[in-house]
Design an enzyme around this catalytic site. Sequence first.
Site, PDB file in Angstrom:
ATOM      1  N   PRO A  17       0.807  -1.216   0.000  1.00 37.92           N
ATOM      2  CA  PRO A  17       0.000   0.000   0.000  1.00 37.92           C
ATOM      3  C   PRO A  17       0.831   1.251   0.000  1.00 37.92           C
ATOM      4  O   PRO A  17       1.870   1.347   0.639  1.00 37.92           O
ATOM      5  CB  PRO A  17      -0.695  -0.090   1.326  1.00 37.92           C
ATOM      6  CG  PRO A  17       0.309  -0.764   2.202  1.00 37.92           C
ATOM      7  CD  PRO A  17       1.291  -1.464   1.356  1.00 37.92           C
ATOM      8  N   GLU A  18       0.337   2.235  -0.711  1.00 37.77           N
ATOM      9  CA  GLU A  18       0.847   3.594  -0.552  1.00 37.77           C
ATOM     10  C   GLU A  18      -0.254   4.366   0.166  1.00 37.77           C
ATOM     11  O   GLU A  18      -1.223   3.785   0.641  1.00 37.77           O
ATOM     12  CB  GLU A  18       1.198   4.187  -1.922  1.00 37.77           C
ATOM     13  CG  GLU A  18       2.248   3.340  -2.650  1.00 37.77           C
ATOM     14  CD  GLU A  18       2.659   3.900  -3.994  1.00 37.77           C
ATOM     15  OE1 GLU A  18       2.747   5.121  -4.124  1.00 37.77           O
ATOM     16  OE2 GLU A  18       2.891   3.106  -4.914  1.00 37.77           O
TER      17      GLU A  18
END
Length: 273
Positions: free
Chosen positions: A2-3
């Site tokens: 995830p960002e």
Amino acid sequence: MPELPEVENLVRQLKSSILNHTILSSIALSPMLRREIPKDLSKNTTDTKIQDITRRAKYIIISLSNAYSLIIHLGMTGRINIKQGSYEPKKHDHVIMHLSNNLTMVYNDPRRFGLIDLTKTNSLYEHKLFSHLGVEPLSENFHNAYLLAKLKDKKSAIKNAIMNNEIIVGVGNIYASEALFLAHIKPYRTASSITEAEGTLLVASIKKILQQAIDSGGSSIRDFVSIDNQKGGFQKLFKVYGRRASPCFDCGSIIEKITQAGRSSFFCPKCQK
DNA sequence: CCTTGAACCTGCGGGC
DNA sequence: TGCCCGCAGGTTCAAG
């Protein structure tokens, strides 16, 4: 996995599903992630109420009624699922919490690059994980003057600079390439070479890409899913990421891939200067 | 200081 | 089919 957009989506989903719920029990199935899972995790989370769920950088912060906060980072492959009813542990499940209303929260992470920690809420931001972090990209603190001052003496490539958590947080490998495409800047340009006009466009591009990705439910390439296993939609809107040898949507040139600091970067050789 | 590269792990897809 | 290689939304720490 995830960002910032993926973590932000997760935080919103968790808020709508488990805020104000009570943790009835919690158990760590493995001792280690990237760091050791705190030995007092069970003791200091059981019989507490979930009072707030927030995000800082790519960290999820769950504040509990006993003045402790749970800090969760998903690394590359971490997932949080909320299940209804009874639950049988699966491969790579590392922490399982039973909640009120018959819900179970599961932290699963095949590569174990993620992290779970527990700290006093009143000293949360003095925590070693947070003390060195730069500005939130979607906040008003992230503006042209700030970015240019940070880039002024930087010899590293602009792509590495916008992925540097001491400058801005939350921008990872996908959105760095996408934002630089939108700003018409080649990823290997020296950070200090960015002009004022380019800096202005880059700030706006980073904000725009991250906001669009949040609005699309994040990007799902291989691992990322929501708390109920739904995929995000932003991967369908990638302009350059993962598109090596494909034509640029804007000019038809062939998208190139290079390696920077061990990570893949994608760019259009014609649109990006 | 500052920058780069390796390390931490598992899984998957491609090439042979 | 099976094996080996390269690659993967991140962060940190050692070495140059």
